[in-house]
Design an enzyme around this catalytic site. Structure first.
Site, PDB file in Angstrom:
ATOM      1  N   GLU A  51      10.759   2.014  10.228  1.00  0.00           N
ATOM      2  CA  GLU A  51      10.567   0.591  10.521  1.00  0.00           C
ATOM      3  C   GLU A  51       9.112   0.299  10.202  1.00  0.00           C
ATOM      4  O   GLU A  51       8.233   0.553  11.012  1.00  0.00           O
ATOM      5  CB  GLU A  51      10.917   0.304  11.982  1.00  0.00           C
ATOM      6  CG  GLU A  51      11.160  -1.161  12.236  1.00  0.00           C
ATOM      7  CD  GLU A  51       9.885  -1.963  12.355  1.00  0.00           C
ATOM      8  OE1 GLU A  51       9.237  -2.246  11.303  1.00  0.00           O
ATOM      9  OE2 GLU A  51       9.552  -2.319  13.489  1.00  0.00           O
ATOM     10  N   GLU A  59       0.163  -5.042   6.941  1.00  0.00           N
ATOM     11  CA  GLU A  59       0.004  -3.690   7.492  1.00  0.00           C
ATOM     12  C   GLU A  59       0.086  -2.624   6.401  1.00  0.00           C
ATOM     13  O   GLU A  59      -0.403  -1.517   6.577  1.00  0.00           O
ATOM     14  CB  GLU A  59       1.030  -3.331   8.582  1.00  0.00           C
ATOM     15  CG  GLU A  59       0.976  -4.237   9.778  1.00  0.00           C
ATOM     16  CD  GLU A  59       1.861  -3.747  10.928  1.00  0.00           C
ATOM     17  OE1 GLU A  59       2.138  -2.536  11.033  1.00  0.00           O
ATOM     18  OE2 GLU A  59       2.259  -4.609  11.744  1.00  0.00           O
TER      19      GLU A  59
END
Ligand SMILES: Nc1ncnc2c1ncn2[C@@H]1O[C@H](CSCC[C@H](N)C(=O)O)[C@@H](O)[C@H]1O
Ligand SMILES: Nc1ncnc2c1ncn2[C@@H]1O[C@H](CSCC[C@H](N)C(=O)O)[C@@H](O)[C@H]1O
Lengths: 367, 367
Positions: free
Chosen positions: B129, B138
């Site tokens: 994930e 990110e």
């Protein structure tokens, strides 16, 4: 707030910047917050302009010049030359302000990390606003003391010249609200835990204690920014440490401990300690400031630093005349040396009774 | 939130961690936020447990295992061996959960940075994930793709297998509130400016434009987290990009541009674009998932990602049937490659009229 598009750190600064220390200082928004702090501004302005005789004809270094305000005042006070050193691209705004305020022949703005600067000469006086929460957070004094050792002429002056770190016992409104938050988090974990098992087939019960400890560290064992009222102070204020900026070393500031004693002034629930600092502008021994100035951040002083609150959980029932004695230890955090650890070891005693309850050791982070 | 006392970064991770990327993942508090996200949990749980036949007897790698939830499900689905790699000390909690849920003979928790791990064998399947805001924030896909290239057997499966980044024109409530905030900041600067001159003798007028630009970048040109309602969408959704996780490369994800076309579905003030993603769990070509699953973060889907909103200032008056055409560019920020830049180049046209207004270029940061 995110870094402004223009910001680029000087090489060398980055390793010391684990917590993105410099990022926020690159914003006018953040500099404005400091420039709007009237207590801070009044103290520095008076320290410089009311002691103009100490600046006249002098070579001055402004460590961490930010928007350049202290350098501009130093120039207005008659300095011959001011080196304004600023690590972030805020230096470019400082240069604009210097120009716009007509002191460009006196103030030289140098963009870069203080430790990496070469100045063309030694200086008579260092001015700097380096203080963080609980005085020492941010560890910017490192840079100021390094600049002093490298660039200040023997007998030169430090503005501010002295710093005082103080604490006092409190009955603080913060205690109840943080404790309620803690209870709420722990009870929410319970619901979460059931849902993980029923809905997802995963047992997370073994982490309940770890979660509670994590929340306790965050909510109850981290110092809190708070604007204290004098009425929350329930005993004598005591000194945690005193520094003469002319002589103190980084080593002394990085880690120290002091014993303390405080007499309680009212019957109350002691549920916290407060911490704050004062800085004095006295000039140097050779050239004392004709008008010494004190910048205080004590309760009710309303600077942007406010005060730091360290909760005592569970709290102590204290009575007028009771005595608290113990030791305060202050040290840098290992992972990020700009942050702090504070440890209080504490005994509580009462006339005619002796020691009340066991000795307590309380640990806090200042993040 | 500050780093928990236990957190220590693996050597090597630190250089890639400019924004203290890993710090928050070391907290149970933050992992709990993700574990409470029902849309996210349902999708991963179904993708694994309803496709247990694809996990049975397989060697699985969980990249960024966090609390270990995906690894535990993989073990429950019958995996022979699961390597759960987690960079932060959360790995220690994952190890506890693995034990407590009785899958310690299958799941091996490895604490450390994925790129620095040596596994004893290649794997059949990678589950992870890794999605951030606007899918790519990110840049954790870097680590997932590196793990794939190094550890996935030829023909192995990626869970999720596909990702879709989408946008749509909006009439968003956020526009008015951010614009009001901007106006308020600019007017406060005016008052501040007067006080600086009158109270402190320093003219800061020359910085007014810079301050306004800084606020504009922050309030109007930074993407906003927002839970959009479907009623705020005023035209066709369009694809910004589609990835097959089995074949895509870091280079493709790090920077790309696509042309788009969207037909407006109501007369409205176009004051923003929304952005979100879907991921599919289809299994591999060799072994398709018998029950494919989609995780959507579209408006009204209520995951913790919500949606990203990019304001269009000044807004555009649009009518039903109008067409928007242009190019979306997405790239990593230079200073912190985990963050993003988004550029929209836009023309607006109307049947029978042709192009309405000039071409617009809008720049945004996702911080
Ligand atoms: N080592 C260092 N070298 C250069 N600048 C530094 C520094 N450490 C901190 N600073 C800068 O010091 C400033 C402290 S805030 C004070 C700003 C200004 N002197 C004023 O009083 O308004 C910040 O702008 C920060 O970027
Ligand atoms: N390169 C890397 N190596 C190891 N762990 C990483 C990593 N990049 C990100 N992570 C970890 O990946 C996790 C992403 S959050 C997802 C956690 C868990 N798989 C769940 O679904 O609930 C974080 O815990 C983060 O610390």
């Amino acid at each position: 707030m995110p870094p402004p598009s223009g910001i680029e750190l000087q090489p060398g600064a980055q390793g010391l910047d684990f917590a993105n220390y410099f990022v926020s200082y690159g914003y006018l928004y953040h500099q404005k917050d400091m420039l709007q702090d009237r207590g801070r501004m009044t103290a520095y302005r008076n320290a410089i302009l009311q002691n103009a005789s100490c600046f006249e004809g002098k070579v001055v270094l402004d460590v961490g010049a930010g928007s350049g305000v202290l350098s501009i005042w130093a120039a207005m006070a008659g300095a011959k030359r001011v080196y304004a050193v600023e690590a972030t691209s805020m230096a470019q705004h400082a240069r604009r302000l210097v120009q716009q305020n007509g002191v460009q022949d006196v103030v030289v703005v140098l963009e870069g990390y203080m430790e990496a600067q070469e100045l063309p000469e030694k200086v008579d006086l260092i001015v700097s606003e380096w203080m963080g929460y609980f005085l020492l957070r941010e560890a910017m004094y490192d840079s100021v003391l390094a600049a002093r050792d490298k660039w200040l002429k023997p007998g030169g002056a430090m503005y501010p010249s002295h710093a005082f770190l103080r604490m006092a016992p409190l009955c603080s409104a913060l205690y109840g609200s943080r404790l309620a938050e803690f209870d709420e988090e722990v009870s929410q974990w319970g619901e979460f835990s059931s849902w993980m098992l029923d809905g997802n087939g995963i047992n997370v019960n073994g982490l309940t204690g770890f979660f509670a400890r994590e929340q306790q560290e965050y909510l109850l064992q981290s110092a809190q920014w708070c604007q204290l009222r004098q009425s929350e102070v329930i005993g004598d204020e005591f000194s945690v440490s005193e520094f003469d900026l002319h002589t103190t070393t980084t080593k002394e500031l990085a880690s120290f401990s002091t014993s303390f004693r405080s007499v309680i002034s009212e019957d109350a629930l002691l549920n916290a300690f407060g911490g704050w600092f004062d800085t004095d502008f006295n000039g140097s021994a050779a050239e004392p400031a004709p008008k010494p100035v004190t910048l205080t951040t004590a309760p009710e002083s309303a600077t942007h630093w406010a005060q730091q609150v360290f909760l005592v959980h569970p709290p102590l029932l204290v009575e007028v005349g009771d005595t608290l004695e113990g030791i305060v230890k202050v040290a840098r955090q290992k992972l990020n040396h700009r942050l702090l650890w504070v440890q209080l070891t504490l005994t509580h005693s009462r006339a005619g009774v002796g020691q009340v309850g066991p000795e307590r050791t309380l640990n806090f982070r200042i993040d």
